[in-house]
Design a protein around this motif. Sequence first.
Motif, mmCIF file in Angstrom:
data_model
loop_
_atom_site.group_PDB
_atom_site.id
_atom_site.type_symbol
_atom_site.label_atom_id
_atom_site.label_comp_id
_atom_site.label_asym_id
_atom_site.label_seq_id
_atom_site.Cartn_x
_atom_site.Cartn_y
_atom_site.Cartn_z
ATOM 1 N N ASN A 292 0.812 -1.221 0.000
ATOM 2 C CA ASN A 292 0.000 0.000 0.000
ATOM 3 C C ASN A 292 0.843 1.267 0.000
ATOM 4 O O ASN A 292 0.507 2.243 0.677
ATOM 5 N N TRP A 293 1.966 1.229 -0.715
ATOM 6 C CA TRP A 293 2.738 2.460 -0.901
ATOM 7 C C TRP A 293 2.176 3.148 -2.134
ATOM 8 O O TRP A 293 2.120 2.558 -3.204
ATOM 9 N N THR A 298 -3.996 10.966 -0.330
ATOM 10 C CA THR A 298 -5.396 10.603 -0.083
ATOM 11 C C THR A 298 -6.189 11.890 0.124
ATOM 12 O O THR A 298 -5.786 12.748 0.917
ATOM 13 N N ILE A 299 -7.276 12.028 -0.601
ATOM 14 C CA ILE A 299 -8.057 13.271 -0.531
ATOM 15 C C ILE A 299 -9.421 13.007 0.097
ATOM 16 O O ILE A 299 -9.855 11.856 0.227
ATOM 17 N N VAL B 352 -9.202 8.084 -1.862
ATOM 18 C CA VAL B 352 -10.183 8.915 -1.153
ATOM 19 C C VAL B 352 -10.394 8.386 0.258
ATOM 20 O O VAL B 352 -10.478 7.167 0.473
ATOM 21 N N ASP B 353 -10.485 9.332 1.183
ATOM 22 C CA ASP B 353 -10.724 8.976 2.582
ATOM 23 C C ASP B 353 -12.236 8.956 2.834
ATOM 24 O O ASP B 353 -12.915 9.959 2.614
ATOM 25 N N GLN B 357 -11.148 5.453 6.361
ATOM 26 C CA GLN B 357 -10.539 4.378 5.586
ATOM 27 C C GLN B 357 -10.141 4.937 4.222
ATOM 28 O O GLN B 357 -10.821 5.823 3.701
ATOM 29 N N THR B 358 -9.041 4.401 3.686
ATOM 30 C CA THR B 358 -8.624 4.859 2.355
ATOM 31 C C THR B 358 -9.149 3.898 1.287
ATOM 32 O O THR B 358 -8.972 2.688 1.393
ATOM 33 N N PHE B 359 -9.785 4.484 0.304
ATOM 34 C CA PHE B 359 -10.309 3.704 -0.822
ATOM 35 C C PHE B 359 -9.584 4.124 -2.099
ATOM 36 O O PHE B 359 -9.398 5.322 -2.334
ATOM 37 N N LYS B 360 -9.165 3.148 -2.866
ATOM 38 C CA LYS B 360 -8.653 3.459 -4.214
ATOM 39 C C LYS B 360 -9.875 3.514 -5.124
ATOM 40 O O LYS B 360 -10.513 2.496 -5.389
#
Lengths: 318, 420
Positions: A292-293, A298-299, B352-353, B357-360
Amino acid sequence: MDTLILEIHTPGLHRYEVIDKPRIRIGRAFDNDIILSEPTVAPYHLDIIRDDDGHIELHNLTDVNPARFNGQAKKSISLGKLPIDIKLGRIEARIVLPSQSVADTKTLPGNGQSQHWFSHAFWGVLLITVCLIVSAIDFHIHSFTNYKWDTLAKLVARETALYLVGLIFFLAILERLIFNRSEIKPLVVVISLSYLMFQLITPLVAELNYIFTSHLPELLFDITWYAILMPFIASLYLIHIYHQKRSNSAWLAMLLCSPLIILSAIDVTQVLGYLDSFSAAANYHRDLSALNWQNDVTISIVSFIEHARLLSPGVVSD
Amino acid sequence: MRQIITFFSLLVLGQLLQTALALESKAIYKMHEDNVFQIRVLNRETGKKSGIGSGFIVDNGLKVATNFHVISQIITEPERFTISYLSKNGRSGPLKLLGLDIAHDLALLGSESPLGQANKMSALPPKGSTIFAMGNPLDLGLTIAVGTNGGILNQTDDSRILFSGSLNPGMSGGPTYNDDGEVIGINVATARNAISFIVPSHYLNRLIERVKKTPLAADQDLKIEVTQQLIQYENNYLKGILDQDWPKVQLRQVSLPGAISPTVRCWDNSQKLADKVLYKRYQISCANQNQVYLDSQNKFVGNLNYHYFWLESDELNALQFYNLYQKLNEVKIGSRVSPDVISNFNCKNWFVDASQQTFKTSLCRREYVEYEGLSDILFTAALTGHENTGLFVRLTMTGIDYEASLPLIQKFMESIEWTP
């Protein structure tokens, strides 16, 4: 005239005959002085006659595939300036003086050390074993079911071992056809090292794909591996194992790797063409990574929607 | 006592009277055989029919109602096709397009000369009532099908009545009558096995009124009209969805939007996996039921589908798990459309947060070639950063205004709640 040498070019090491008798007859028949067991050579093909004054004449004895002297078909010639090229059927030969200079001795790379290493059976066996272990690990990582050891072993034997053996066998035949000999041990070492290199680089490339959210690393790797690295390895092999000149080895390596180069070129062309041609499927970046690099930040959801507002529709195909 | 007897006597008398007055299919057929037509789309060059359906006389006797999908070819290729009617007794004549209601699959056609007696409209009878559908199935001639009223279906955005009777190709656009012989709807579709659908007649009344006020101009670009109507309908539909609270569905550790509209139905699609498989996966799929017919090439648009895909494993290591996770993500999503009708997808990725949690995420958009402003949208989000837990969210919308779809995607993401 002094003693002369007849150099007969045969696959592998050349054959040398001393011409020191008044008459020497060459042909395929068993009562010749020099016997050439080549189907295109006539039973009695060429006479080399030396007179009392020491002059030498060459007489063609056949109408089928007549002997050619310096590329010309003549009934007979008197021997003048040496060396002289002679063609007997498919066999190429030349008459030279014993004092004829020979090419410089080719030195073995690293004083022969590299050849020694490459040719040592121990390294071949060790590297093949490492390849099979790496392959087993790869199968394990890509398996999502409860494999038993015997199933894994069968899989490795069926997929990897068979593939490696097949490749070695194929290249050994190729070697035999081109050089009239096969160097199995260095072949095993080079193929094993190439396989291991591929197994090591591939996951790194996948990781780079994820980091940059792009398929460019994979595309570059494909081009580099098939069009540059593989010919480079083949070229090194030809230089070090078969002592080919650098330019010759480069061309031969490119020729040998041309199927791979063509396939990768088709692949790259298809990928590039794919971007321009119509596809009813959405081709978005799907790579995921345990590490996960990622290069992208992250927006927030709001920020994402603002960015999304700028997304244009795809291109209409002609 | 006398009052009670009188009440019951009147009730029984009323029922008997109603039964006596109710028409049978034979009488309804006889009553309407001259004002229900076969609607034909003719090729201008050959004069032969390219498509058929049914229609019936409405309003002032100069108008014919039918389905939009029956005559949609003249929208895409007006220079190739023309519309005409054919009555049971062989009378025929040209018709021109007066108005459209894309959302409810209705078209109103006009004739220069009187066609006959117009059908009377009526409201929908109670559920279970006998209703009668007339039309020309499979070009075999005018017929009548008897069935029962299954009521208005809210999963179709109230745009369809369930008809427990058999409609067949060619009957589209024909009238459905109550037992008084009044039109209660327009035949539109079938799901076979005597499950069919009818458009409620009040949408036709609305179209007739609209045409009276603002008829289509002769030189009007019909594709623009279709696009505008579709966008207006879809925008209202999305606004209705956004204005209400969304029910939630719990999928393992995450709370997600459930059926976000009465038009949406959700199903569990989890597959049973073999015992030796080292992971578990759960899947919920939701889809709306109120698609809109666009044309013969694009078929239906207005789809709103979303899928949740949960993956977990206690036995796979992180490398194994992510290999599986990515493999499952590699399923390509697309449709069977040609480059003539739609552009390529253009996709972009963002991390995106959502709910810490982070989502691709990826957002893909493509546009309809002949309907400028209409887009198909594909949104995906893949949970990242968990060693042995994965979640895919996939949302697709077709035939929609791209800008109008973004608030839905935003609310969708905001509705994701992670419950550790």
